[in-house]
Scaffold this active site. Structure first.
Site, short mmCIF file in Angstrom:
data_model
loop_
_atom_site.label_atom_id
_atom_site.label_comp_id
_atom_site.label_asym_id
_atom_site.label_seq_id
_atom_site.Cartn_x
_atom_site.Cartn_y
_atom_site.Cartn_z
N HIS A 1 0.81 -4.47 2.96
CA HIS A 1 -0.56 -5.05 3.31
C HIS A 1 -0.71 -6.49 3.52
CE1 HIS A 1 -5.21 -4.17 3.11
NE2 HIS A 1 -4.80 -4.92 3.77
N GLN B 1 0.96 -1.02 0.01
CA GLN B 1 0.17 -0.01 -0.21
C GLN B 1 0.75 1.31 -0.08
OE1 GLN B 1 -2.47 -0.94 3.39
NE2 GLN B 1 -0.80 -0.56 4.80
N GLU C 1 -3.84 -10.33 9.33
CA GLU C 1 -3.46 -10.72 8.22
C GLU C 1 -2.99 -12.31 8.54
OE1 GLU C 1 -3.21 -9.31 5.09
OE2 GLU C 1 -4.45 -7.97 6.38
N HIS D 1 -5.43 -14.72 6.13
CA HIS D 1 -4.66 -15.19 4.99
C HIS D 1 -3.44 -16.31 5.17
CE1 HIS D 1 -6.64 -11.90 2.86
NE2 HIS D 1 -6.12 -11.02 3.89
#
Length: 196
Positions: free
Chosen positions: A35, A11, A88, A92
């Site tokens: 990010h 980002q 995160e 993910h």
């Protein structure tokens, strides 16, 4: 089911932080921040929160902490960076345990990828720099990154036409490849890179 590829998402904090308070961010000049690294399916969807039992443990990242504070600060979670990292990892990282069997492996590899594919260095060399008065063609940013790293990224902007993120596509061996332009949900023709 198994995911197909990764999105390495960086980002540009100057856009969000020009109108929001970002207490965790230090000004390092033209410096993209991480990010995340997101497992994705080829159809545009993605897995998330795959193994809730794999809880985030900040202690596992002790030797990475100095680098994470600089390269992966939270712009959205104002309380502390660890809240962002936990998000995160839970959303993910737990979906990529076959590639990164531990939290330390996940965060450590992402730091290395971020440094290897240095967006600021590539754009700076092409004289594409943060400015309040200059708008760049998004295609020029794409071309510079393609010329430097040999792959086509996705350039995203916010509602104001400011650069928000640059996504690179990586296969499961962490090798970059050209991103599919059909995944460019919030792409822009022209983009402003506001100074931080």
């Amino acid at each position: 089911r198994e995911f197909d590829f990764f999105l390495l998402v960086r980002q540009w904090p100057g856009s969000y932080c020009s109108s929001n308070d970002c207490p965790r961010l230090r000004d390092f000049g033209f410096h993209f921040t991480i990010h995340g690294l997101w497992p994705n399916y080829s159809n545009g969807s993605w897995p998330q929160f795959c193994t809730p039992e794999d809880k985030f443990d900040e202690d596992q990242l002790e030797d990475l902490m100095d680098d994470l504070e600089v390269e992966w600060p939270s712009t959205f979670f104002s309380s502390e960076n660890a809240e962002f990292w936990e998000h995160e990892w839970s959303k993910h990282g737990t979906c990529a345990l076959d590639i990164f069997p531990s939290e330390h492996s996940y965060f450590g590899h992402i730091l290395k990828l971020h440094w290897r594919y240095d967006l600021s260095a590539a754009l700076r060399k092409a004289n594409i720099l943060p400015s309040t008065s200059t708008a760049y063609r998004a295609q020029d940013l794409i071309d510079v990154i393609d010329d430097t790293y040999g792959v086509r990224p996705l350039v995203h902007c916010d509602d104001e036409g400011q650069l928000s993120e640059i996504w690179m596509c990586l296969d499961k061996d962490l090798k970059p490849f050209d991103c599919d332009t059909s995944q460019e949900g919030n792409a822009c023709q022209e983009v402003v890179i506001p100074p931080l």
